[in-house]
Design an enzyme around this catalytic site. Structure first.
Site, mmCIF file in Angstrom:
data_model
loop_
_atom_site.group_PDB
_atom_site.id
_atom_site.type_symbol
_atom_site.label_atom_id
_atom_site.label_comp_id
_atom_site.label_asym_id
_atom_site.label_seq_id
_atom_site.Cartn_x
_atom_site.Cartn_y
_atom_site.Cartn_z
ATOM 1 N N ASP A 154 0.845 -1.198 0.000
ATOM 2 C CA ASP A 154 0.000 0.000 0.000
ATOM 3 C C ASP A 154 0.881 1.249 0.000
ATOM 4 O OD1 ASP A 154 -2.220 1.580 0.056
ATOM 5 O OD2 ASP A 154 -2.884 0.991 2.050
ATOM 6 N N HIS A 227 -8.182 -0.580 -9.457
ATOM 7 C CA HIS A 227 -8.127 0.389 -8.369
ATOM 8 C C HIS A 227 -7.013 1.404 -8.596
ATOM 9 C CE1 HIS A 227 -8.188 2.053 -4.332
ATOM 10 N NE2 HIS A 227 -6.909 1.752 -4.204
#
Length: 352
Positions: A154, A227
């Site tokens: 992330d 995404h």
């Protein structure tokens, strides 16, 4: 160290090194004048509390960023307002919704020791007792090599070096609030059972990166973008408008709770708002971010992170001074935040 590795000294520690632990604390301030004045003193004196707790282990890099919500800002400083500050707008798509939830102050507390984070929060809430109510409290932790609980790295696209201040810090477009930033927070819960039934290839197509080595993938044909694509906003000239993410996993396996706390800092609030519209409504409309099929947003709140001089200036009530935060004495901002990168003292430690 190159100048591009630093941010201005008068900015809050939005770019503190990636920490091992964090608490994301959102509070609401009572309606009384007494509650407002008590909260005013606490937010303006956060740096002193950091010193009080952090001296126990300076190598643990205790820090706390303070963000002020739209309604509280008007109470603290009715005479001046950051250009883009507004409440978080609920975003409703055909299948998924990003809710808007209350919050007057965000305390983003970080350190490499959980005991320092705990002690800081304890003393902070003691100081706010009777004036503020906890709206949301999330304890985050670093998970392996900066992965979320879905198993993917992330924060890969975070700006670094000279790009950091350009992406995160307000500049000459709003000179009274130069050195500040906007921040949006959301708490997401993940359905790991449903996610785990997908193949690795299916997961990778949803995220847009390989799971093992974090290599970016091309989008599959068709409008259902990954995404990583939907969360990327271009500037209309072929470039990207980055934000700084310091997301962290959280969870309680005994309660079946697994999630990610999203926190995004940006020079331009509209960039994050546009990113969420693309995710929840779709680009084109109706083709939402498929990560939302397993990730549910529970909260959504927007704050303004003032520079340190402006934050300290908020501690002076109208009875003490008729000066607004815009008139707080501090060095004139450069035309571009990058021009002052060499004078700061906060190192950028992110690698993802």
């Amino acid at each position: 160290m190159a100048d591009g590795d630093r941010i201005p000294l008068d900015a809050q520690s939005v770019a503190a090194p990636l920490s091992r632990f964090a608490v994301f604390l959102v509070v609401t301030v009572g309606a009384s004048d007494a509650a407002l004045e008590q909260a005013r003193g606490v937010v303006a004196g956060v740096d002193d509390l950091i010193k009080t707790v952090g001296f126990r282990d300076l190598s643990a890099h205790l820090s706390c960023v303070v963000g002020i919500g739209s309604e509280l800002w008007d109470r603290l400083s009715p005479g001046a307002r950051p250009a883009e500050l507004r409440p978080f707008p609920m975003v409703s798509g055909a299948r998924h919704t990003a809710p808007s939830t209350p919050g007057d102050v965000l305390f983003h507390i970080r350190a490499d020791r959980v005991d320092l984070v705990f002690e800081f929060e304890r003393l902070l809430l003691d100081a706010l007792r009777g004036a503020a109510t906890v709206a949301s409290e999330t304890q985050g932790f670093r998970y392996f090599d900066a992965r979320d609980v879905l198993g993917f790295v992330d924060g890969t696209a975070n700006p670094v070096g000279a790009e950091l201040a350009e992406s995160v810090l307000i500049g000459s477009e709003d000179p009274d609030f130069a050195g500040g930033s906007y921040v949006v927070v959301q708490k997401y819960l993940h359905d790991l059972d449903t996610w785990g039934r997908l193949s690795t290839e299916e997961q990778e197509s949803i995220i847009g990166r390989t799971k093992l080595d974090n290599v970016e993938l091309d989008d599959a044909p068709g409008p259902q973008f990954a995404h990583k694509t939907l969360s990327t906003i271009d500037d209309g000239a072929g470039g990207e408008l980055d934000i700084l993410r310091d997301n962290m996993p959280f969870g309680r396996p005994g309660h079946g709770e697994f999630g990610t706390f999203f926190i995004g800092y940006s020079r331009r609030l509209w960039v994050i708002e546009r990113m969420l519209e693309r995710m929840f409504i779709g680009e084109p409309t109706g083709f939402h971010d498929r990560i939302l099929d397993v990730s549910t947003a529970l909260t959504g709140t927007t704050f303004f992170v003032p520079s340190r001089p402006v934050l300290v200036g908020l501690g002076e009530s109208e009875e003490q001074t008729d000066a607004s935060p815009a008139s707080v004495s501090h060095p004139s901002p450069p035309a571009d935040p990058d021009e002052s990168l060499g004078i700061g003292s906060l190192r950028i430690g992110r690698t993802s």
